[in-house]
Design an enzyme around this catalytic site. Structure first.
Site, short mmCIF file in Angstrom:
data_model
loop_
_atom_site.label_atom_id
_atom_site.label_comp_id
_atom_site.label_asym_id
_atom_site.label_seq_id
_atom_site.Cartn_x
_atom_site.Cartn_y
_atom_site.Cartn_z
N SER A 1 37.65 24.10 30.60
CA SER A 1 36.52 24.24 29.69
C SER A 1 35.76 22.92 29.62
O SER A 1 36.35 21.84 29.77
CB SER A 1 37.00 24.60 28.28
OG SER A 1 35.94 24.55 27.34
N TYR B 1 42.46 22.68 21.16
CA TYR B 1 41.87 23.43 22.27
C TYR B 1 41.36 22.45 23.33
O TYR B 1 41.62 22.63 24.53
CB TYR B 1 40.74 24.30 21.77
CG TYR B 1 40.04 25.09 22.85
CD1 TYR B 1 40.58 26.27 23.34
CD2 TYR B 1 38.83 24.65 23.40
CE1 TYR B 1 39.95 27.01 24.34
CE2 TYR B 1 38.18 25.37 24.39
CZ TYR B 1 38.75 26.55 24.85
OH TYR B 1 38.12 27.26 25.85
#
Length: 279
Positions: free
Chosen positions: A162, A186
């Site tokens: 990501s 995350y």
């Protein structure tokens, strides 16, 4: 129409390089969204596709749709990749299906949990869940599937990371919309996926197994976000928009899965409309 003389006058045809006819790919967590898009892209290029999900019926639904639309063979398998034994069982079943695994796309992830994304309000249980879902599970799948790839002397592994693993987020965008934002665990997990990709490439590439990652930016799910946040995020992206489901991830995935990327390994391909380069 392609020119039949292209391969002799201009080297290998790029269209031939992008074909995956007869190959077998595993795409984890591909019931919907980006994982489903990747599975479709590989299937469109002639690849047989294995779809995994923690719920077998969801994997079967997507596998059936791809088979009916594109005519390739598909297989649905259940797996919670956070559990090592399930990753090993999935890899063995995938290998047994057609006697080969050519491509692994580690797409499964997510799992923010129920507590706040703000670090001082976030539960340790949700932090651990995030790491296990987005990093540990990727490690387990890489470990077990690559056993068969190394034995065969070939393979392509694509880990979905990501843009969150590349840059710190401007939390003011979230605050203006009353959102707590993605938790830092995350970002930690996705940065770990990029590091895992690079070092695993160093270990496996000499044995014929290429390892790369894709770092998507924001891909909009209609109706999923407050309008003012969606507008803020698009404004902070060079291309002035979110990524489009069904379109914007497919070319990157096919490139890294195909012979078109046969001199690319240990690379993180950023697909974020310029978001991470403009912060």
């Amino acid at each position: 129409m392609t020119n039949s003389n292209a391969s002799t006058t201009c080297g290998t045809s790029v269209f031939e390089m992008l074909r995956l006819d007869g190959q077998v790919a595993i795409v984890t967590g591909a019931h919907a969204w980006l994982g489903y898009d990747v599975a479709c892209a590989l299937a469109e290029a002639g690849c047989h596709v294995i779809i995994t999900s923690r719920q077998l019926e969801r994997a079967q639904e997507s596998a059936d749709k791809i088979h009916e639309a594109l005519g390739v063979d598909t297989l649905a398998l259940t797996m919670d990749h956070r559990i090592h034994d399930q990753a090993a069982a999935m890899a063995a079943a995938a290998q047994a299906w057609k006697g080969r695994i050519d491509i692994l796309v580690n797409n499964a992830g997510g799992g923010s949990g129920s507590s706040s994304g703000r670090i001082h309000e976030r539960s340790p249980e949700d932090e651990q869940l995030m790491i296990d879902t987005n990093l540990t599970g990727v490690l387990y799948s890489c470990k077990e599937v690559s056993r068969y790839m190394v034995d065969a002397g070939r393979g392509k592994i694509i880990n979905v990371a990501s843009a969150a693993g590349l840059v710190g987020r401007d939390r003011r965008m979230y605050d203006r919309s009353g959102m707590t934002g993605q938790p830092v665990d995350y970002a930690a997990a996705k940065a770990g996926v990029i590091g895992l990709t690079r070092d695993l490439a160093g270990m496996l590439s000499p044995q014929g197994v290429y390892v790369n990652s894709i770092s998507p930016g924001g891909f909009e799910k209609p109706g999923n976000l407050p309008e003012n946040f969606a507008a803020d995020f698009a404004d902070r992206t060079m291309l002035g928009r979110w990524g489009s489901m069904g379109t914007d991830i497919k070319g990157a995935a096919l490139f890294l899965a195909s012979a078109a990327s046969d001199y690319v390994t240990g690379h993180n391909l950023v697909v974020d409309g310029g978001f991470s380069a403009w912060q």
